[in-house]
Motif scaffolding. Structure first.
Motif, PDB file in Angstrom:
ATOM      1  N   THR A 116      -9.744   3.907   9.466  1.00 12.26           N
ATOM      2  CA  THR A 116     -10.678   3.062   8.706  1.00 12.26           C
ATOM      3  C   THR A 116     -11.487   2.158   9.647  1.00 12.26           C
ATOM      4  O   THR A 116     -11.100   1.920  10.794  1.00 12.26           O
ATOM      5  N   ASP A 117     -12.593   1.630   9.132  1.00 13.99           N
ATOM      6  CA  ASP A 117     -13.443   0.780   9.966  1.00 13.99           C
ATOM      7  C   ASP A 117     -13.404  -0.664   9.460  1.00 13.99           C
ATOM      8  O   ASP A 117     -12.604  -1.007   8.583  1.00 13.99           O
ATOM      9  N   GLN A 118     -14.298  -1.476   9.951  1.00 12.79           N
ATOM     10  CA  GLN A 118     -14.266  -2.901   9.603  1.00 12.79           C
ATOM     11  C   GLN A 118     -14.536  -3.148   8.122  1.00 12.79           C
ATOM     12  O   GLN A 118     -14.130  -4.151   7.559  1.00 12.79           O
ATOM     13  N   MET A 119     -15.197  -2.152   7.478  1.00 10.45           N
ATOM     14  CA  MET A 119     -15.465  -2.307   6.029  1.00 10.45           C
ATOM     15  C   MET A 119     -14.257  -1.885   5.196  1.00 10.45           C
ATOM     16  O   MET A 119     -14.271  -1.946   3.975  1.00 10.45           O
ATOM     17  N   GLY A 120     -13.225  -1.374   5.873  1.00 10.33           N
ATOM     18  CA  GLY A 120     -12.009  -0.981   5.149  1.00 10.33           C
ATOM     19  C   GLY A 120     -12.087   0.402   4.540  1.00 10.33           C
ATOM     20  O   GLY A 120     -11.259   0.765   3.704  1.00 10.33           O
ATOM     21  N   VAL A 121     -13.085   1.182   4.944  1.00  8.76           N
ATOM     22  CA  VAL A 121     -13.194   2.558   4.436  1.00  8.76           C
ATOM     23  C   VAL A 121     -13.087   3.535   5.604  1.00  8.76           C
ATOM     24  O   VAL A 121     -13.212   3.132   6.767  1.00  8.76           O
ATOM     25  N   VAL A 122     -12.854   4.795   5.292  1.00  4.97           N
ATOM     26  CA  VAL A 122     -12.745   5.792   6.371  1.00  4.97           C
ATOM     27  C   VAL A 122     -14.076   5.871   7.115  1.00  4.97           C
ATOM     28  O   VAL A 122     -15.145   6.016   6.510  1.00  4.97           O
ATOM     29  N   TYR A 123     -13.993   5.740   8.428  1.00  3.41           N
ATOM     30  CA  TYR A 123     -15.181   5.775   9.284  1.00  3.41           C
ATOM     31  C   TYR A 123     -15.846   7.143   9.155  1.00  3.41           C
ATOM     32  O   TYR A 123     -15.162   8.183   9.184  1.00  3.41           O
ATOM     33  N   TYR A 124     -17.165   7.150   9.000  1.00  2.00           N
ATOM     34  CA  TYR A 124     -17.874   8.387   8.621  1.00  2.00           C
ATOM     35  C   TYR A 124     -17.604   9.560   9.544  1.00  2.00           C
ATOM     36  O   TYR A 124     -17.507  10.710   9.120  1.00  2.00           O
ATOM     37  N   ALA A 125     -17.447   9.277  10.848  1.00  2.28           N
ATOM     38  CA  ALA A 125     -17.276  10.385  11.803  1.00  2.28           C
ATOM     39  C   ALA A 125     -15.927  11.087  11.627  1.00  2.28           C
ATOM     40  O   ALA A 125     -15.754  12.235  12.027  1.00  2.28           O
ATOM     41  N   ASN A 126     -14.975  10.370  10.992  1.00  7.94           N
ATOM     42  CA  ASN A 126     -13.649  10.983  10.823  1.00  7.94           C
ATOM     43  C   ASN A 126     -13.672  12.197   9.905  1.00  7.94           C
ATOM     44  O   ASN A 126     -12.797  13.061   9.977  1.00  7.94           O
ATOM     45  N   TYR A 127     -14.674  12.236   9.017  1.00 11.24           N
ATOM     46  CA  TYR A 127     -14.719  13.380   8.099  1.00 11.24           C
ATOM     47  C   TYR A 127     -14.897  14.693   8.869  1.00 11.24           C
ATOM     48  O   TYR A 127     -14.401  15.733   8.466  1.00 11.24           O
TER      49      TYR A 127
END
Ligand code: DC
Length: 361
Positions: free
Chosen positions: A244-255
């Motif tokens: 997850t990133d600072q916004m608390g969601v899965v970081y886009y590149a992880n997909y």
């Protein structure tokens, strides 16, 4: 669009009925023995004192015009059964006399054509197991799942004799095995609808297998096919904090990493592996990646990843991927890969990958 039919064809006493019935119970889907249709017609002919071996074309036309046949449930919860002229003959169709007569009835092209619609009307949205001789070749050439069951004449003779419940000796066994081999030859060489394996059927010689082993093989093959058609979840993944990133969601590149994890699992589920492919001298570097984000994923969410080999042209392959949380689609996309050899030169995508491409619904 292909039919949702699990076709089980094969010669007599190859275990088709037992396997088909057990499969329908395991999967909780209906089952039809198409041989019973021929048996029901034979039953009616014998009742009418008609000789199935010597019926004239005119008599046969009148007979068929005067017959209604359907595959229905006698009661709401009962299995599908054959109804002829409003009657369910049931167990009366299983005598030796009816078997012999049915095999004659089945040689008339008029009968086979007449029974086409009855059999085809059974395919629908839900899956169905259909067992016979020509389901994968003539009735449903577009069936999604096709199996051709066979076993050696000796094994089939033994099964048949055991089924009869009477004691038997070696000589009887040999005689029945010879009869079965002769009948196979006759079925394969007859003019009308000869018994043959559909080119795209999975052939299983179950001589050395018991029912459970045969069932497991068929179930696994169906599951593999579902995976390849992108219908089955290949990977379940619980999102770790690190994704997850600072916004608390899965970081886009992880997909894109999830897409890769999916590809690895898909190949393994299909009996291959990326590592094996590399050992054979093939690599599949990504030359294009697309991901459309629909809804965010969070720490500890469980993601289900499905997908398929969507396109294979020359040296390129496109693999699609979808990521869900429950019923919610979170992201979908694809990667395009170029196939290269050890020298880095583009080469045709190997059959191990192109063979995974399946017609989509
Ligand atoms: O499977 P069974 O023994 O109930 O089949 C009865 C007869 O019908 C047998 O002689 C083969 C024939 N048959 C056929 O020609 N095509 C089918 N799809 C099913 C059975």
């Amino acid at each position: 669009m292909s039919s949702n039919v699990i076709a089980i064809d094969g010669p007599a006493a190859s275990g088709k009925s037992t396997v088909a019935r057990a499969l329908s119970e395991r999967l909780g889907i209906p089952y039809v023995s198409t041989g019973s249709l021929y048996r029901a017609l034979a039953w009616k002919m014998l009742n009418r004192k008609l000789d199935p071996a010597a019926i004239s074309a005119e008599e046969l036309a009148v007979f068929l015009a005067d017959t209604s046949i359907a595959c229905r449930r006698p009661e709401p919860q009962a299995p599908l059964d054959i109804e002829i002229d409003g009657v369910f003959p049931g167990g009366k169709l299983q005598t030796a006399e009816i078997s012999a007569a049915a095999s004659k009835v089945a040689t008339y092209p008029e009968v086979r054509t007449w029974l086409l619609d009855v059999q085809r009307s059974l395919a629908g949205k839900t899956r169905i197991v259909m067992e016979g001789r020509d389901i994968g070749t003539a009735i449903f050439p577009d069936a999604k799942y096709k199996f051709f069951l066979t076993a050696s004449p000796e094994v089939r003779a033994k099964r048949r004799l055991l089924q009869s419940g009477r004691p038997f000796d070696r000589q009887t066994l040999d005689t029945v095995a010879r009869e079965i081999a002769a009948r196979d030859e006759q079925d394969r060489s007859r003019k009308t609808a000869p018994l043959r394996q559909a080119e795209d059927a999975v052939c299983l010689d179950n001589s050395g297998m018991d029912l459970e082993q045969t069932l497991q093989f068929i179930l696994e093959t169906i599951q593999r096919k579902d995976i390849l058609m992108g219908k089955e979840t290949v990977l379940q993944y619980r999102v770790p904090y690190a994704d997850t990133d600072q916004m608390g969601v899965v970081y886009y590149a992880n997909y894109l990493k999830y897409f890769e994890m999916f590809r690895t699992e898909m190949l393994i589920a299909a009996g291959e592996s990326y590592q094996k492919m590399e050992e054979h001298g093939y690599s599949l570097p990504v030359i294009e990646a697309v991901c459309r984000y629909k809804s965010p994923a969070h720490f500890e969410d469980i993601l289900s990843v499905t997908g398929c080999v969507a396109e294979c042209k020359g040296v390129r392959v496109r693999i699609e991927c979808r990521i869900h949380r429950g019923d919610t689609l979170l992201a979908e996309g694809y990667t395009v890969h170029a196939c290269i050899n050890r020298d880095g030169r583009p080469v045709r995508v190997p059959a191990t990958i192109s063979g995974l491409m399946t017609e989509k619904e």
